[in-house]
Design a protein around this motif. Sequence first.
Motif, short mmCIF file in Angstrom:
data_model
loop_
_atom_site.label_atom_id
_atom_site.label_comp_id
_atom_site.label_asym_id
_atom_site.label_seq_id
_atom_site.Cartn_x
_atom_site.Cartn_y
_atom_site.Cartn_z
N HIS A 6 12.18 -13.82 2.79
CA HIS A 6 11.13 -12.73 3.77
C HIS A 6 11.78 -11.77 2.61
CE1 HIS A 6 10.75 -16.10 6.51
NE2 HIS A 6 11.96 -16.12 6.66
N PHE A 7 10.65 -11.52 1.95
CA PHE A 7 10.92 -9.71 1.19
C PHE A 7 11.06 -8.92 2.17
CE2 PHE A 7 9.21 -12.31 -2.35
CZ PHE A 7 10.10 -12.06 -2.61
N PRO A 8 11.37 -7.59 2.46
CA PRO A 8 12.42 -7.19 1.45
C PRO A 8 13.24 -7.55 1.32
CG PRO A 8 12.20 -5.41 2.29
CD PRO A 8 10.82 -6.20 3.19
N THR A 9 14.38 -8.50 1.04
CA THR A 9 16.13 -8.85 1.71
C THR A 9 16.63 -7.49 1.52
OG1 THR A 9 17.01 -8.88 -0.33
CG2 THR A 9 15.76 -10.67 0.23
N GLU A 62 11.79 -5.56 -4.86
CA GLU A 62 11.68 -4.35 -5.05
C GLU A 62 10.76 -3.63 -5.07
OE1 GLU A 62 12.70 -3.72 -9.02
OE2 GLU A 62 15.43 -4.34 -8.76
N GLU A 63 9.56 -4.08 -5.28
CA GLU A 63 8.29 -4.47 -5.02
C GLU A 63 7.80 -4.11 -3.42
OE1 GLU A 63 5.80 -6.03 -7.36
OE2 GLU A 63 6.20 -5.87 -9.61
N GLU A 64 8.27 -4.77 -2.66
CA GLU A 64 7.88 -5.19 -1.08
C GLU A 64 9.10 -3.88 -0.64
OE1 GLU A 64 5.88 -6.23 0.13
OE2 GLU A 64 4.78 -7.77 -1.40
N SER A 65 9.85 -3.93 -1.07
CA SER A 65 10.71 -2.64 -0.45
C SER A 65 10.55 -1.12 -0.68
CB SER A 65 12.69 -2.73 -1.48
OG SER A 65 12.79 -2.17 -0.31
N THR A 66 10.11 -0.96 -1.67
CA THR A 66 9.07 0.54 -2.50
C THR A 66 8.32 0.91 -1.53
OG1 THR A 66 10.49 0.34 -4.73
CG2 THR A 66 8.51 1.69 -3.93
N LYS A 67 7.34 -0.10 -0.88
CA LYS A 67 6.45 -0.62 -0.49
C LYS A 67 6.31 -0.05 1.19
CE LYS A 67 3.17 -3.62 -0.09
NZ LYS A 67 2.42 -4.86 -0.76
N TYR A 68 7.31 -0.57 1.33
CA TYR A 68 7.95 -0.86 3.03
C TYR A 68 8.06 0.65 3.05
CZ TYR A 68 9.37 -2.09 7.18
OH TYR A 68 10.23 -2.28 8.53
N CYS A 69 8.99 1.29 1.76
CA CYS A 69 9.67 2.08 2.49
C CYS A 69 9.20 3.35 2.62
CB CYS A 69 10.84 2.45 1.48
SG CYS A 69 13.00 0.99 1.82
N GLN A 70 7.72 3.63 1.78
CA GLN A 70 6.92 4.40 1.05
C GLN A 70 6.26 4.60 2.22
OE1 GLN A 70 5.64 3.71 -2.59
NE2 GLN A 70 6.67 5.03 -3.49
#
Length: 268
Positions: A6-9, A62-70
């Motif tokens: 499940h992204f992001p870890t 990394e992409e999922e984490s970046t998008k989610y945090c932004q």
Amino acid sequence: MVLKLHFPTETLQDLLNLHTDCEKEAISIFMTHSFKDDTHKFQKELVQILESKKNDFIRQNEEESTKYCQTKLEDLSQTLMEAISQGTFSVPGGYKLYRKEREKIMNNYHQVPRRGIKADEVLQRFLQSLAMTGESILQTDQALTDKEKALEAEQVKREAAEKKKELLEQQQMEMQQNMEAQQRSYEENINQLKKKMEEDRIQILREQEMILDHKLKVYGDWDQWSCLGSKPSTMAGRGWADGQGRQICLHVVNMVESKGKSWLYFHC
């Protein structure tokens, strides 16, 4: 692996641990069903595929984490951005209000779950984007003396340097974790290969034993085994069927099968 992921870890290590488990299972299944892979060509291809998949998952994570945090930071900073646009902080004491609002955003951001491995990097970029705005508010705040402004500016620089250092340390740690995961992958591949080779060796010995037992039953009643000193059945009973003795028995029996009794009479 996709079904388990499940992204992001939360961390890179979480992803690497899951990949290691799936890789071990994949190699084990391959070893169980593989045959005629004496050069290990297909095993090497499997390892390359698994490594490629791991890198794909890391990028996607990394992409999922970046998008989610932004997205989260945009939501949390909406009030701050509106206040900046309306000039709310362009008053005496405005810098203190600005700092308070910025700290509130950071605290709320740290409470967001499952931000992933790019959480600090995204926050760092967000703070950098506010740097010039914060400096402008600081310099125009008439409630602060020049000395206080200088101290505040120095504090901002220290905080930025600390964040940069933390981010660098995180990147170095993740690089080390990735290298360790690659080493574990290599060791697992070698261990599985050794296990497969040992299983194949045992299987070959079993097959030779079965062939020898069968042929000894067929030819074991013959009396023409003086050239070996004993009948194959007797040799087997003495333990000769292991190792070199087994090979001698198989060779003699195979020659008898192919050339007939006359070969045995002649050589004995």
